[in-house]
Design a protein around this motif. Structure first.
Motif, PDB file in Angstrom:
ATOM      1  N   GLY A 133       0.796  -1.232   0.000  1.00 46.34           N
ATOM      2  CA  GLY A 133       0.000   0.000   0.000  1.00 46.34           C
ATOM      3  C   GLY A 133       0.826   1.280   0.000  1.00 46.34           C
ATOM      4  N   LYS A 134       2.159   1.147   0.014  1.00 45.90           N
ATOM      5  CA  LYS A 134       3.013   2.346   0.041  1.00 45.90           C
ATOM      6  C   LYS A 134       3.618   2.565  -1.350  1.00 45.90           C
ATOM      7  N   SER A 135       3.521   3.804  -1.811  1.00 48.55           N
ATOM      8  CA  SER A 135       4.053   4.108  -3.134  1.00 48.55           C
ATOM      9  C   SER A 135       5.586   4.044  -3.133  1.00 48.55           C
ATOM     10  N   PRO A 178      19.519   8.323  -3.470  1.00 52.77           N
ATOM     11  CA  PRO A 178      19.878   7.991  -2.081  1.00 52.77           C
ATOM     12  C   PRO A 178      19.196   6.700  -1.647  1.00 52.77           C
ATOM     13  N   ARG A 179      19.549   6.248  -0.454  1.00 59.27           N
ATOM     14  CA  ARG A 179      18.952   5.038   0.118  1.00 59.27           C
ATOM     15  C   ARG A 179      17.424   5.136   0.104  1.00 59.27           C
ATOM     16  N   GLY A 180      16.767   4.085  -0.340  1.00 56.32           N
ATOM     17  CA  GLY A 180      15.306   4.052  -0.301  1.00 56.32           C
ATOM     18  C   GLY A 180      14.625   4.852  -1.396  1.00 56.32           C
ATOM     19  N   SER A 181      15.403   5.332  -2.377  1.00 55.54           N
ATOM     20  CA  SER A 181      14.785   6.167  -3.430  1.00 55.54           C
ATOM     21  C   SER A 181      14.040   5.333  -4.473  1.00 55.54           C
ATOM     22  N   GLY A 182      14.288   4.016  -4.481  1.00 51.36           N
ATOM     23  CA  GLY A 182      13.547   3.161  -5.410  1.00 51.36           C
ATOM     24  C   GLY A 182      14.401   2.539  -6.512  1.00 51.36           C
ATOM     25  N   LYS A 183      15.728   2.653  -6.420  1.00 46.59           N
ATOM     26  CA  LYS A 183      16.616   2.124  -7.473  1.00 46.59           C
ATOM     27  C   LYS A 183      16.415   0.614  -7.671  1.00 46.59           C
ATOM     28  N   SER A 184      16.460  -0.129  -6.565  1.00 46.75           N
ATOM     29  CA  SER A 184      16.338  -1.589  -6.695  1.00 46.75           C
ATOM     30  C   SER A 184      14.970  -1.959  -7.246  1.00 46.75           C
ATOM     31  N   SER A 185      13.942  -1.293  -6.739  1.00 38.96           N
ATOM     32  CA  SER A 185      12.584  -1.607  -7.208  1.00 38.96           C
ATOM     33  C   SER A 185      12.460  -1.359  -8.703  1.00 38.96           C
ATOM     34  N   LEU A 186      13.081  -0.272  -9.164  1.00 45.00           N
ATOM     35  CA  LEU A 186      13.033   0.067 -10.591  1.00 45.00           C
ATOM     36  C   LEU A 186      13.763  -1.007 -11.419  1.00 45.00           C
ATOM     37  N   THR A 245      23.743   3.439  -8.143  1.00 46.83           N
ATOM     38  CA  THR A 245      24.745   3.859  -7.157  1.00 46.83           C
ATOM     39  C   THR A 245      24.183   4.895  -6.185  1.00 46.83           C
ATOM     40  N   ARG A 246      24.820   4.934  -5.013  1.00 44.85           N
ATOM     41  CA  ARG A 246      24.525   6.019  -4.066  1.00 44.85           C
ATOM     42  C   ARG A 246      25.647   7.045  -4.088  1.00 44.85           C
ATOM     43  N   ILE A 247      26.666   6.816  -4.964  1.00 42.60           N
ATOM     44  CA  ILE A 247      27.815   7.734  -5.005  1.00 42.60           C
ATOM     45  C   ILE A 247      27.954   8.262  -6.436  1.00 42.60           C
TER      46      ILE A 247
HETATM   47  N1  ATP Z   1      10.970  -5.531   1.979  1.00 42.57           N
HETATM   48  C1  ATP Z   1      10.264  -4.385   1.817  1.00 42.57           C
HETATM   49  N2  ATP Z   1       8.988  -4.317   2.241  1.00 42.57           N
HETATM   50  C2  ATP Z   1       8.259  -3.201   2.088  1.00 42.57           C
HETATM   51  N3  ATP Z   1       8.727  -2.088   1.497  1.00 42.57           N
HETATM   52  C3  ATP Z   1       9.971  -2.116   1.054  1.00 42.57           C
HETATM   53  C4  ATP Z   1      10.826  -3.252   1.172  1.00 42.57           C
HETATM   54  N4  ATP Z   1      12.021  -2.986   0.610  1.00 42.57           N
HETATM   55  C5  ATP Z   1      11.930  -1.715   0.155  1.00 42.57           C
HETATM   56  N5  ATP Z   1      10.707  -1.206   0.419  1.00 42.57           N
HETATM   57  C6  ATP Z   1      10.247   0.148   0.112  1.00 42.57           C
HETATM   58  O1  ATP Z   1      10.628   0.507  -1.193  1.00 42.57           O
HETATM   59  C7  ATP Z   1      11.261   1.782  -1.180  1.00 42.57           C
HETATM   60  C8  ATP Z   1      12.332   1.756  -2.228  1.00 42.57           C
HETATM   61  O2  ATP Z   1      13.309   0.816  -1.836  1.00 42.57           O
HETATM   62  P1  ATP Z   1      14.466   0.370  -2.811  1.00 42.57           P
HETATM   63  O3  ATP Z   1      15.183  -0.761  -2.126  1.00 42.57           O
HETATM   64  O4  ATP Z   1      13.928   0.151  -4.171  1.00 42.57           O
HETATM   65  O5  ATP Z   1      15.377   1.695  -2.810  1.00 42.57           O
HETATM   66  P2  ATP Z   1      16.903   1.833  -3.169  1.00 42.57           P
HETATM   67  O6  ATP Z   1      17.059   3.188  -3.770  1.00 42.57           O
HETATM   68  O7  ATP Z   1      17.351   0.664  -3.974  1.00 42.57           O
HETATM   69  O8  ATP Z   1      17.598   1.808  -1.756  1.00 42.57           O
HETATM   70  P3  ATP Z   1      19.093   1.321  -1.368  1.00 42.57           P
HETATM   71  O9  ATP Z   1      20.046   2.316  -1.968  1.00 42.57           O
HETATM   72  O10 ATP Z   1      19.090   1.342   0.121  1.00 42.57           O
HETATM   73  O11 ATP Z   1      19.270  -0.074  -1.919  1.00 42.57           O
HETATM   74  C9  ATP Z   1      11.778   1.979   0.243  1.00 42.57           C
HETATM   75  O12 ATP Z   1      11.671   3.310   0.653  1.00 42.57           O
HETATM   76  C10 ATP Z   1      10.890   1.130   1.065  1.00 42.57           C
HETATM   77  O13 ATP Z   1       9.850   1.952   1.574  1.00 42.57           O
END
Ligand code: ATP
Length: 234
Positions: free
Chosen positions: A19-21, A40-48, A200-202
């Protein structure tokens, strides 16, 4: 022609987890060559990146998405998983950790699914700095390899398997400057007719190699364009 130029495209793509964008209305085309995805951390790179290879559905229970992701102009949702995995490889730091449980020959067998004669590749393995690491021959455990040496071994595998798309998720962030430079040289030699996306974060470390720079913040795209234009805007 379009798919060669833009092997990966996102069109109005949004993703929510529990439920979280996580990604919001992403419209983006990665180019053939070297793409750098900074955030930065948590910006969504891995999800993308995982959206390209349909891995989010395997990891998360509750996801919803809208819009589309195209790999070589085909909607990834319509593509067979085996086709996707063969053509696009996603690698993150957990992969490097997982390599520790294998010996050199076990890993090669697993990754290549065929036997290769090392004699034919000794020069290549020597160039990559791998040969000198094989202290127990092919039975050497990969746990004695440093992260940079494991990445060199991955490059060897990539050269053999030739996936057209290589997605590296923060994998290179922990390398020191000297190792990073060596590995980037190898990438730059391999990038012809391939698509790399390096997250990357750098940012500073990767600006100089990017054909396209994408900046992500809070699940939204902040910048897409050449690194040069980005630097001039600052
Ligand atoms: N296991 C999880 N369960 C629920 N939400 C998650 C989970 N992992 C990541 N998220 C959500 O997805 C958002 C994006 O995370 P993601 O891992 O894609 O970012 P990121 O830029 O790759 O971070 P990082 O640099 O730390 O790897 C996070 O802010 C978090 O709220």
């Amino acid at each position: 022609m379009k798919s060669r130029k833009f092997p990966i495209r996102f069109e109005n793509f949004s993703l929510s987890v529990d439920g979280k964008s996580v990604l919001e209305n992403i419209t983006l085309s990665f180019v053939e060559g070297m793409n750098v995805l900074y955030g930065p951390r948590g910006s969504g790179k891995s999800s993308l990146l995982r959206s390209i290879v349909k891995l989010n559905t395997e990891i998360f229970n509750e996801i919803s998405r809208s819009g589309s992701v195209y790999l070589f102009d085909q909607n990834v949702e319509d593509l067979d998983d085996i086709y996707v995995r063969k053509n696009a490889l996603y690698l993150d730091t957990s992969f490097i950790d997982a390599m520790n449980q294998y010996t050199f020959d076990e890993f090669l067998k697993l990754a290549l699914k065929r036997k290769i004669s090392l004699e034919n590749f000794s020069e290549k393995l020597d160039d990559l700095g791998i040969l000198r690491m094989l202290i127990r021959g092919q039975k050497t455990p990969l746990s004695v390899f440093s992260p940079a040496e494991k990445i060199s071994l991955l490059l060897f595998i990539l050269e053999q398997k030739k996936p057209r798309v290589i997605l590296m998720d923060c994998l290179l962030d922990h390398l020191d400057d000297e190792n990073l430079e060596k590995i980037m040289d190898m990438f730059l030699k391999m990038k012809e007719e391939r698509t790399f996306v390096i997250s990357t974060r750098i940012l500073q470390r990767f600006l100089y190699i990017a054909d396209l720079l994408v900046i992500l913040n809070n699940g939204r795209i902040n910048y897409t364009g050449s690194p040069k234009d980005f630097v001039l805007r600052m």
